[in-house]
Design an enzyme around this catalytic site. Structure first.
Site, PDB file in Angstrom:
ATOM      1  N   CYS A 201       0.838  -1.199   0.000  1.00  0.00           N
ATOM      2  CA  CYS A 201       0.000   0.000   0.000  1.00  0.00           C
ATOM      3  C   CYS A 201       0.874   1.250   0.000  1.00  0.00           C
ATOM      4  CB  CYS A 201      -0.912  -0.013   1.224  1.00  0.00           C
ATOM      5  SG  CYS A 201      -1.867   1.501   1.431  1.00  0.00           S
ATOM      6  N   CYS A 204       0.188   3.244   3.509  1.00  0.00           N
ATOM      7  CA  CYS A 204       0.666   2.803   4.834  1.00  0.00           C
ATOM      8  C   CYS A 204       1.708   1.703   4.779  1.00  0.00           C
ATOM      9  CB  CYS A 204      -0.516   2.344   5.689  1.00  0.00           C
ATOM     10  SG  CYS A 204      -1.150   0.705   5.251  1.00  0.00           S
ATOM     11  N   CYS A 217      -6.298  -1.971   0.546  1.00  0.00           N
ATOM     12  CA  CYS A 217      -5.353  -2.259   1.626  1.00  0.00           C
ATOM     13  C   CYS A 217      -6.152  -2.748   2.827  1.00  0.00           C
ATOM     14  CB  CYS A 217      -4.556  -1.014   1.992  1.00  0.00           C
ATOM     15  SG  CYS A 217      -3.503  -1.244   3.458  1.00  0.00           S
ATOM     16  N   CYS A 220      -5.217  -0.070   6.108  1.00  0.00           N
ATOM     17  CA  CYS A 220      -5.643   1.331   6.275  1.00  0.00           C
ATOM     18  C   CYS A 220      -6.914   1.676   5.505  1.00  0.00           C
ATOM     19  CB  CYS A 220      -4.525   2.288   5.877  1.00  0.00           C
ATOM     20  SG  CYS A 220      -4.275   2.417   4.081  1.00  0.00           S
ATOM     21  N   ASP A 338      21.541   0.748 -15.926  1.00  0.00           N
ATOM     22  CA  ASP A 338      21.370  -0.445 -15.091  1.00  0.00           C
ATOM     23  C   ASP A 338      20.460  -1.420 -15.837  1.00  0.00           C
ATOM     24  OD1 ASP A 338      20.528  -2.338 -13.237  1.00  0.00           O
ATOM     25  OD2 ASP A 338      20.439  -0.911 -11.580  1.00  0.00           O
TER      26      ASP A 338
END
Length: 412
Positions: A201, A204, A217, A220, A338
């Site tokens: 999430c 949170c 979620c 929360c 990368d």
């Protein structure tokens, strides 16, 4: 709806003229379109030029990890039904390139602008957009871009207090988190094939639950908002429940999702979905993407894929085995240096295809394909790969600078 139309100051006019001259010199020297160098010169002479050029336009900003160039093009086509459009159609999406594009659009009503994710907040501050389209956020250019949650936070802070209508993908939790700071959001159910950057999430840090097409979620309560627009198969559903057919010359589900978002943006400016979607049919290719070209008496389809989410969508487009596939990967500045993202791509989806590998980082890709248990051949050049490829149209998938290299080689 267009804003203040006061004329450009002498300094701004000088900056525009100097920028165009620098761009012309760059083009004459064979160094590309010149839009970036032209914009840099212009901004040196007048640092506030971007805002000045945008002041008479209804500005629409488009940002995402994948699909922003195509969506910018689709929105621009749709809005031409309502007035002249200026756009950075070639994808130069940082402030210099955007400034160059707007400098060429003095008679335009709309400015449809693709913006690199890192620059969205700053460009929004400078151009006071009427609408902002947010499509998706996923890992990309790992050496340059912030972790995706940090990028979402950057968007969230930058868009807080904006008066723009934000048209956002309800199926991407990171986009929803970013857009939720805005007062006026139009949610579009555009889908999300790549979910590996959205399991926790963004609000949170809790584990995201994903029953069916929904998400929330469990800790929360942060959850998927109810969309007012939706992609449903080959149709766009508008807020009134009407279904409008999508007819595109561009392939794949991702482009239907781009069209759904574009229709929602066009509606903000009074262009009905039927008109918007009909106009989008004109788009056959976008900066070379999806073009079918003839090279050495063979048909090649050119496909761009820059990161794991993009490769996943691209694999869904290609013709089934035994269609030959050429893969080309570079790791120059514009790609990100990368290449560890190669390990996030499920290359087993290419099983059964004859595979040919090129590009600066062909050996990195070869190791990845070896681990995936695939048969492939490493080649030095496109010409060699085409020579060894069995009969039939060849699918060519490349990341950003590798794609440009291939376009130059095939004369596209």
């Amino acid at each position: 709806m267009a804003g203040n139309t006061e004329p450009l100051s002498p300094r701004a006019k000088l900056a525009v003229t100097a920028g165009k001259a620098a761009a012309a010199v760059s083009r004459a020297a064979g160094r590309g379109s010149g839009s970036v160098i032209g914009g840099r010169v212009a901004l040196k002479l007048d640092p506030d030029l971007l805002g000045r050029l945008a002041q008479h336009l209804d500005v629409i900003l488009v940002s995402a990890t994948n699909g922003k160039t195509t969506t910018t093009r689709l929105i621009a086509e749709a809005l031409r039904a309502a007035g002249p459009v200026v756009s950075n159609a070639l994808g130069a999406n940082m402030p210099a390139g955007i400034t160059s594009a707007l400098a060429g659009g003095s008679d335009a009503k709309f400015g449809v602008i693709e913006v690199d994710e890192k620059y969205l907040a700053g460009v929004a501050r400078d151009t006071t957009p009427k609408a902002i389209a947010l499509l998706n956020l996923s890992r990309d250019q790992l050496d340059r871009a912030a972790e995706t949650r940090m990028m979402a936070e950057h968007w969230r802070e930058g868009l807080s207090g904006s008066k723009a209508v934000v048209i956002a993908n309800a199926d991407d939790p990171l986009v929803v988190w970013a857009a939720s700071s805005s007062a006026n959001v139009v949610w579009v159910a555009a889908g999300q094939a790549w979910k590996d950057d959205a399991w926790s999430c963004p609000s949170c840090g809790g584990v995201m639950q994903r029953p069916g097409d929904d998400w929330f979620c469990g800790q929360c309560g942060f959850r998927r908002p109810a969309p007012s627009w939706a992609l449903n198969g080959d149709y766009v559903l508008d807020p009134h429940g009407s279904a409008w057919p999508i007819h595109l010359q561009l392939p794949g589900r991702a482009n239907k999702a781009n069209a759904a978002t574009s229709a929602a943006v066009a509606a903000v400016f009074g262009v009905p979905p039927q008109v918007a979607l009909e106009r989008m049919y004109q788009v056959q290719a976008v900066a070379g993407r999806y073009d079918v070209v003839t090279f050495q008496n063979r048909e090649l389809r050119l496909l761009l894929a820059k990161n794991p989410a993009g490769w996943l969508e691209t694999f869904s487009l290609i013709d089934p085995p035994p269609t030959p596939v050429i893969l080309s990967v570079n790791a120059r500045g514009a790609d990100g240096t990368d290449t560890s993202w190669l390990w996030d791509v499920d290359y087993t989806q290419l099983a059964g295809h004859p595979i040919f590998v090129l590009g600066d980082r062909k050996l990195d890709l070869a190791v990845r394909l070896e681990v995936a248990g695939l048969d492939f051949r490493v080649c030095e050049t496109l010409d060699e790969a085409v020579q060894y490829a069995p009969p039939g149209r060849i699918e060519v998938i490349a990341n950003y600078t590798a794609f440009q290299d291939l376009r130059r080689r095939v004369g596209n």
